[in-house]
Design an enzyme around this catalytic site. Structure first.
Site, PDB file in Angstrom:
ATOM      1  N   HIS A  17      34.775  43.900  44.615  1.00 62.65           N
ATOM      2  CA  HIS A  17      35.174  43.930  43.204  1.00 62.65           C
ATOM      3  C   HIS A  17      36.149  45.083  42.947  1.00 62.65           C
ATOM      4  O   HIS A  17      37.160  44.930  42.256  1.00 62.65           O
ATOM      5  CB  HIS A  17      33.959  44.157  42.291  1.00 62.65           C
ATOM      6  CG  HIS A  17      32.933  43.062  42.290  1.00 62.65           C
ATOM      7  ND1 HIS A  17      31.596  43.309  42.474  1.00 62.65           N
ATOM      8  CD2 HIS A  17      33.056  41.729  42.091  1.00 62.65           C
ATOM      9  CE1 HIS A  17      30.928  42.175  42.406  1.00 62.65           C
ATOM     10  NE2 HIS A  17      31.787  41.190  42.168  1.00 62.65           N
ATOM     11  N   LYS A  41      20.533  33.599  33.314  1.00 62.81           N
ATOM     12  CA  LYS A  41      20.535  34.003  34.722  1.00 62.81           C
ATOM     13  C   LYS A  41      19.747  35.300  34.893  1.00 62.81           C
ATOM     14  O   LYS A  41      19.971  36.263  34.160  1.00 62.81           O
ATOM     15  CB  LYS A  41      21.994  34.197  35.181  1.00 62.81           C
ATOM     16  CG  LYS A  41      22.220  33.897  36.650  1.00 62.81           C
ATOM     17  CD  LYS A  41      23.720  33.759  36.940  1.00 62.81           C
ATOM     18  CE  LYS A  41      24.115  34.494  38.197  1.00 62.81           C
ATOM     19  NZ  LYS A  41      25.566  34.485  38.433  1.00 62.81           N
ATOM     20  N   ARG A  90      38.324  34.910  47.697  1.00 63.07           N
ATOM     21  CA  ARG A  90      37.881  35.346  49.030  1.00 63.07           C
ATOM     22  C   ARG A  90      38.265  34.343  50.108  1.00 63.07           C
ATOM     23  O   ARG A  90      38.619  34.697  51.207  1.00 63.07           O
ATOM     24  CB  ARG A  90      36.358  35.525  49.046  1.00 63.07           C
ATOM     25  CG  ARG A  90      35.892  36.746  48.328  1.00 63.07           C
ATOM     26  CD  ARG A  90      34.406  36.737  48.137  1.00 63.07           C
ATOM     27  NE  ARG A  90      34.007  35.635  47.279  1.00 63.07           N
ATOM     28  CZ  ARG A  90      32.838  35.530  46.677  1.00 63.07           C
ATOM     29  NH1 ARG A  90      31.918  36.447  46.879  1.00 63.07           N
ATOM     30  NH2 ARG A  90      32.572  34.513  45.900  1.00 63.07           N
ATOM     31  N   SER A 127      27.904  39.913  45.742  1.00 62.18           N
ATOM     32  CA  SER A 127      26.743  40.667  45.223  1.00 62.18           C
ATOM     33  C   SER A 127      25.438  40.007  45.645  1.00 62.18           C
ATOM     34  O   SER A 127      24.459  40.685  45.981  1.00 62.18           O
ATOM     35  CB  SER A 127      26.792  40.722  43.694  1.00 62.18           C
ATOM     36  OG  SER A 127      27.941  41.386  43.259  1.00 62.18           O
TER      37      SER A 127
HETATM   38  O1  PNS Z   1      30.708  37.145  38.969  1.00 62.84           O
HETATM   39  P1  PNS Z   1      30.586  35.717  38.537  1.00 62.84           P
HETATM   40  O2  PNS Z   1      29.168  35.429  38.083  1.00 62.84           O
HETATM   41  O3  PNS Z   1      31.063  34.757  39.584  1.00 62.84           O
HETATM   42  O4  PNS Z   1      31.566  35.565  37.285  1.00 62.84           O
HETATM   43  C1  PNS Z   1      31.704  34.326  36.603  1.00 62.84           C
HETATM   44  C2  PNS Z   1      32.417  34.497  35.253  1.00 62.84           C
HETATM   45  C3  PNS Z   1      31.749  35.554  34.413  1.00 62.84           C
HETATM   46  C4  PNS Z   1      33.840  34.931  35.515  1.00 62.84           C
HETATM   47  C5  PNS Z   1      32.422  33.112  34.568  1.00 62.84           C
HETATM   48  O5  PNS Z   1      31.131  32.578  34.645  1.00 62.84           O
HETATM   49  C6  PNS Z   1      32.818  33.196  33.096  1.00 62.84           C
HETATM   50  O6  PNS Z   1      33.979  33.376  32.781  1.00 62.84           O
HETATM   51  N1  PNS Z   1      31.804  33.082  32.203  1.00 62.84           N
HETATM   52  C7  PNS Z   1      31.980  33.213  30.787  1.00 62.84           C
HETATM   53  C8  PNS Z   1      31.698  31.905  30.051  1.00 62.84           C
HETATM   54  C9  PNS Z   1      32.945  31.029  30.006  1.00 62.84           C
HETATM   55  O7  PNS Z   1      33.977  31.423  29.499  1.00 62.84           O
HETATM   56  N2  PNS Z   1      32.794  29.820  30.566  1.00 62.84           N
HETATM   57  C10 PNS Z   1      33.875  28.870  30.649  1.00 62.84           C
HETATM   58  C11 PNS Z   1      34.687  29.074  31.917  1.00 62.84           C
HETATM   59  S1  PNS Z   1      36.064  27.952  31.998  1.00 62.84           S
END
Ligand code: PNS
Length: 159
Positions: A17, A41, A90, A127
């Site tokens: 990150h 979650k 990645r 993570s």
């Molecule tokens: O570290 P992660 O859990 O892979 O991050 C995922 C994240 C936070 C980037 C993604 O789940 C997100 O943007 N969530 C916010 C809700 C949202 O906007 N959902 C629509 C995505 S198109």
């Protein structure tokens, strides 16, 4: 001033990150690291703990701030005038879902996503794997900052 957001769960923040955040900070005038609060979650660390770990780990980067968010990422961007989302890729396995989210975010609010290839050094890092390995007593030093390592050991009740 063009600003970007690096969103994620950061449970906990890893060197993978931090590599993306540091590189985003070189591309944009300002970078907000946005920590997702997802009540659905189960996280190992609270949002406040994740923010505190990120704040310490990014203290030497100028133009980087840390915030918590809940709900849609595009609303977070709209409220702050953030033009771009920065995501690390990645491997090709990340691409399908990241592309789908990027297209949805562009469609919803015209917020564009900039993909940054993860440094090969960190391409295996997640993570979830850090927590799994650490939980079984494996050595994750060198994958997370020392302060995160200490908090992982304390939370997982490791020696
Ligand atoms: O570290 P992660 O859990 O892979 O991050 C995922 C994240 C936070 C980037 C993604 O789940 C997100 O943007 N969530 C916010 C809700 C949202 O906007 N959902 C629509 C995505 S198109």
């Amino acid at each position: 001033m063009t600003t970007a957001v690096c969103p994620g769960s950061f449970d906990p923040v890893t060197y993978g990150h931090l590599d993306i955040v540091a590189r985003a900070a070189r591309l944009f005038d300002g970078v907000t690291v946005a920590v997702l609060v997802n009540p659905a979650k189960q996280a190992l660390f609270s949002p406040e703990e994740r923010v505190s770990m990120l704040s310490a780990a990014t203290a030497d980067l100028s133009g980087v701030s840390i915030e918590v968010f809940e709900g849609l990422l595009v609303d977070f961007c709209r409220e702050r005038g953030i033009a771009a989302i920065v995501k690390g890729l990645r491997a090709v396995t990340d691409f399908d879902y990241e592309l789908q989210m990027a297209q949805m975010n562009s469609r919803l609010a015209g917020v564009e996503t900039v993909f940054v290839p993860t440094s090969p050094e960190w391409s295996f890092l997640a993570s979830s794997l850090v927590k799994e390995v650490a939980g079984h007593g494996g050595d994750v030093s060198g994958l997370v900052p020392p302060s995160v390592l200490r908090q992982l050991q304390a939370r997982l009740d490791l020696p």
